[in-house]
Design a protein around this motif. Structure first.
Motif, PDB file in Angstrom:
ATOM      1  N   PHE A  49       0.839  -1.201   0.000  1.00 45.34           N
ATOM      2  CA  PHE A  49       0.000   0.000   0.000  1.00 45.34           C
ATOM      3  C   PHE A  49       0.872   1.249   0.000  1.00 45.34           C
ATOM      4  N   PHE A  50       1.960   1.235   0.753  1.00 45.10           N
ATOM      5  CA  PHE A  50       2.884   2.361   0.781  1.00 45.10           C
ATOM      6  C   PHE A  50       3.505   2.597  -0.592  1.00 45.10           C
ATOM      7  N   LEU A  51       3.894   1.530  -1.280  1.00 48.11           N
ATOM      8  CA  LEU A  51       4.481   1.667  -2.615  1.00 48.11           C
ATOM      9  C   LEU A  51       3.479   2.252  -3.603  1.00 48.11           C
ATOM     10  N   ILE A  52       2.233   1.810  -3.526  1.00 47.74           N
ATOM     11  CA  ILE A  52       1.192   2.353  -4.403  1.00 47.74           C
ATOM     12  C   ILE A  52       0.995   3.838  -4.108  1.00 47.74           C
ATOM     13  N   ALA A  53       1.034   4.223  -2.840  1.00 44.07           N
ATOM     14  CA  ALA A  53       0.874   5.633  -2.483  1.00 44.07           C
ATOM     15  C   ALA A  53       2.035   6.465  -3.018  1.00 44.07           C
ATOM     16  N   VAL A  54       3.248   5.946  -2.938  1.00 45.02           N
ATOM     17  CA  VAL A  54       4.403   6.676  -3.463  1.00 45.02           C
ATOM     18  C   VAL A  54       4.319   6.787  -4.982  1.00 45.02           C
ATOM     19  N   ILE A  55       3.926   5.718  -5.644  1.00 40.38           N
ATOM     20  CA  ILE A  55       3.775   5.758  -7.105  1.00 40.38           C
ATOM     21  C   ILE A  55       2.717   6.780  -7.494  1.00 40.38           C
ATOM     22  N   ASP A  60       1.329  11.936  -9.768  1.00 38.18           N
ATOM     23  CA  ASP A  60       0.548  13.140  -9.558  1.00 38.18           C
ATOM     24  C   ASP A  60       1.404  14.381  -9.789  1.00 38.18           C
ATOM     25  N   VAL A  61       2.619  14.375  -9.297  1.00 36.27           N
ATOM     26  CA  VAL A  61       3.538  15.494  -9.523  1.00 36.27           C
ATOM     27  C   VAL A  61       3.889  15.597 -11.002  1.00 36.27           C
ATOM     28  N   GLU A  62       4.058  14.469 -11.657  1.00 32.16           N
ATOM     29  CA  GLU A  62       4.396  14.499 -13.078  1.00 32.16           C
ATOM     30  C   GLU A  62       3.241  15.041 -13.915  1.00 32.16           C
ATOM     31  N   ILE A  63       2.026  14.778 -13.527  1.00 35.64           N
ATOM     32  CA  ILE A  63       0.879  15.357 -14.232  1.00 35.64           C
ATOM     33  C   ILE A  63       0.870  16.871 -14.059  1.00 35.64           C
ATOM     34  N   ALA A  64       1.251  17.328 -12.870  1.00 31.64           N
ATOM     35  CA  ALA A  64       1.349  18.778 -12.656  1.00 31.64           C
ATOM     36  C   ALA A  64       2.445  19.381 -13.528  1.00 31.64           C
ATOM     37  N   LEU A  65       3.460  18.599 -13.876  1.00 36.03           N
ATOM     38  CA  LEU A  65       4.497  19.089 -14.783  1.00 36.03           C
ATOM     39  C   LEU A  65       4.060  19.028 -16.242  1.00 36.03           C
ATOM     40  N   ILE A  66       3.160  18.116 -16.569  1.00 34.45           N
ATOM     41  CA  ILE A  66       2.683  17.986 -17.948  1.00 34.45           C
ATOM     42  C   ILE A  66       1.691  19.101 -18.307  1.00 34.45           C
ATOM     43  N   THR A  82       7.771  19.205 -29.443  1.00 34.30           N
ATOM     44  CA  THR A  82       7.384  17.808 -29.672  1.00 34.30           C
ATOM     45  C   THR A  82       8.427  16.851 -29.124  1.00 34.30           C
ATOM     46  N   LYS A  83       9.713  17.144 -29.383  1.00 38.54           N
ATOM     47  CA  LYS A  83      10.776  16.260 -28.897  1.00 38.54           C
ATOM     48  C   LYS A  83      10.835  16.236 -27.373  1.00 38.54           C
ATOM     49  N   SER A  84      10.741  17.393 -26.747  1.00 40.82           N
ATOM     50  CA  SER A  84      10.822  17.423 -25.284  1.00 40.82           C
ATOM     51  C   SER A  84       9.595  16.778 -24.637  1.00 40.82           C
ATOM     52  N   THR A  85       8.426  16.988 -25.222  1.00 43.52           N
ATOM     53  CA  THR A  85       7.214  16.361 -24.689  1.00 43.52           C
ATOM     54  C   THR A  85       7.269  14.846 -24.847  1.00 43.52           C
ATOM     55  N   MET A  86       7.693  14.382 -26.007  1.00 44.57           N
ATOM     56  CA  MET A  86       7.793  12.933 -26.224  1.00 44.57           C
ATOM     57  C   MET A  86       8.835  12.301 -25.305  1.00 44.57           C
ATOM     58  N   PHE A  87       9.954  12.994 -25.090  1.00 40.08           N
ATOM     59  CA  PHE A  87      10.973  12.478 -24.179  1.00 40.08           C
ATOM     60  C   PHE A  87      10.405  12.346 -22.762  1.00 40.08           C
ATOM     61  N   PHE A  88       9.694  13.375 -22.310  1.00 39.93           N
ATOM     62  CA  PHE A  88       9.115  13.351 -20.965  1.00 39.93           C
ATOM     63  C   PHE A  88       8.095  12.222 -20.824  1.00 39.93           C
ATOM     64  N   ILE A  89       7.241  12.057 -21.823  1.00 33.50           N
ATOM     65  CA  ILE A  89       6.231  10.998 -21.763  1.00 33.50           C
ATOM     66  C   ILE A  89       6.879   9.621 -21.865  1.00 33.50           C
ATOM     67  N   GLY A  94       8.373   4.568 -19.409  1.00 39.06           N
ATOM     68  CA  GLY A  94       9.449   3.659 -18.990  1.00 39.06           C
ATOM     69  C   GLY A  94       9.374   3.346 -17.500  1.00 39.06           C
ATOM     70  N   GLY A  95       9.097   4.358 -16.693  1.00 42.45           N
ATOM     71  CA  GLY A  95       8.924   4.132 -15.254  1.00 42.45           C
ATOM     72  C   GLY A  95       7.717   3.260 -14.957  1.00 42.45           C
ATOM     73  N   LEU A  96       6.631   3.484 -15.677  1.00 38.26           N
ATOM     74  CA  LEU A  96       5.434   2.666 -15.499  1.00 38.26           C
ATOM     75  C   LEU A  96       5.699   1.217 -15.887  1.00 38.26           C
ATOM     76  N   TYR A  97       6.403   1.015 -17.002  1.00 41.46           N
ATOM     77  CA  TYR A  97       6.745  -0.344 -17.422  1.00 41.46           C
ATOM     78  C   TYR A  97       7.637  -1.026 -16.385  1.00 41.46           C
ATOM     79  N   TYR A  98       8.610  -0.317 -15.841  1.00 43.12           N
ATOM     80  CA  TYR A  98       9.506  -0.880 -14.833  1.00 43.12           C
ATOM     81  C   TYR A  98       8.724  -1.304 -13.584  1.00 43.12           C
ATOM     82  N   GLU A  99       7.819  -0.432 -13.131  1.00 46.52           N
ATOM     83  CA  GLU A  99       7.014  -0.763 -11.953  1.00 46.52           C
ATOM     84  C   GLU A  99       6.099  -1.949 -12.237  1.00 46.52           C
ATOM     85  N   TRP A 100       5.532  -2.003 -13.420  1.00 46.60           N
ATOM     86  CA  TRP A 100       4.656  -3.111 -13.785  1.00 46.60           C
ATOM     87  C   TRP A 100       5.455  -4.411 -13.874  1.00 46.60           C
ATOM     88  N   ASN A 101       6.663  -4.334 -14.451  1.00 49.61           N
ATOM     89  CA  ASN A 101       7.515  -5.508 -14.603  1.00 49.61           C
ATOM     90  C   ASN A 101       7.975  -6.052 -13.244  1.00 49.61           C
TER      91      ASN A 101
END
Length: 109
Positions: A49-55, A60-66, A82-89, A94-101
């Motif tokens: 539960f703690f890990l889910i809260a941290v994720i 949430d912070v990244e959405i505020a940056l988007i 376009t390049k900077s937005t695609m890099f950020f996304i 990549g982070g989501l895939y790592y957490e899922w993996n």
């Protein structure tokens, strides 16, 4: 003198015949919002539960940056934007895939 002695006698008599005890069980126990204070105060903490809260907090912070990316679109070069937005996304995905993996997004084992 009598005006001091009579009230003191009345107070002493009231204290002697009072139904309250000095070590009253309800007053000596801590207030726990309806929970039994005599049971164990420690409950097992779910690390998952703690890990889910941290994720959630990180994304949430990244959405505020988007969100400002849309405002920057009007004033910047379309190719750089376009390049900077695609890099950020891609970093986010990549982070989501790592957490899922790693299995961090599974609620039950």
């Amino acid at each position: 003198m009598i005006s001091l002695i009579i009230p003191m006698i009345v107070v002493l008599i009231a204290m002697m015949f009072s139904k309250k005890l000095i070590n009253d069980r309800e007053k000596s126990s801590p207030f726990e919002c309806g929970f039994d204070p005599k049971s164990s105060a420690r409950m097992p903490f779910s690390l998952q539960f703690f890990l889910i809260a941290v994720i959630f907090l990180i994304f949430d912070v990244e959405i505020a940056l988007i969100l400002p990316i849309v405002i920057i679109f009007k004033t910047s070069n379309i190719m750089i934007w376009t390049k900077s937005t695609m890099f950020f996304i891609m970093v986010l995905l990549g982070g989501l895939y790592y957490e899922w993996n790693k299995g961090m997004l599974e609620w039950a084992n």
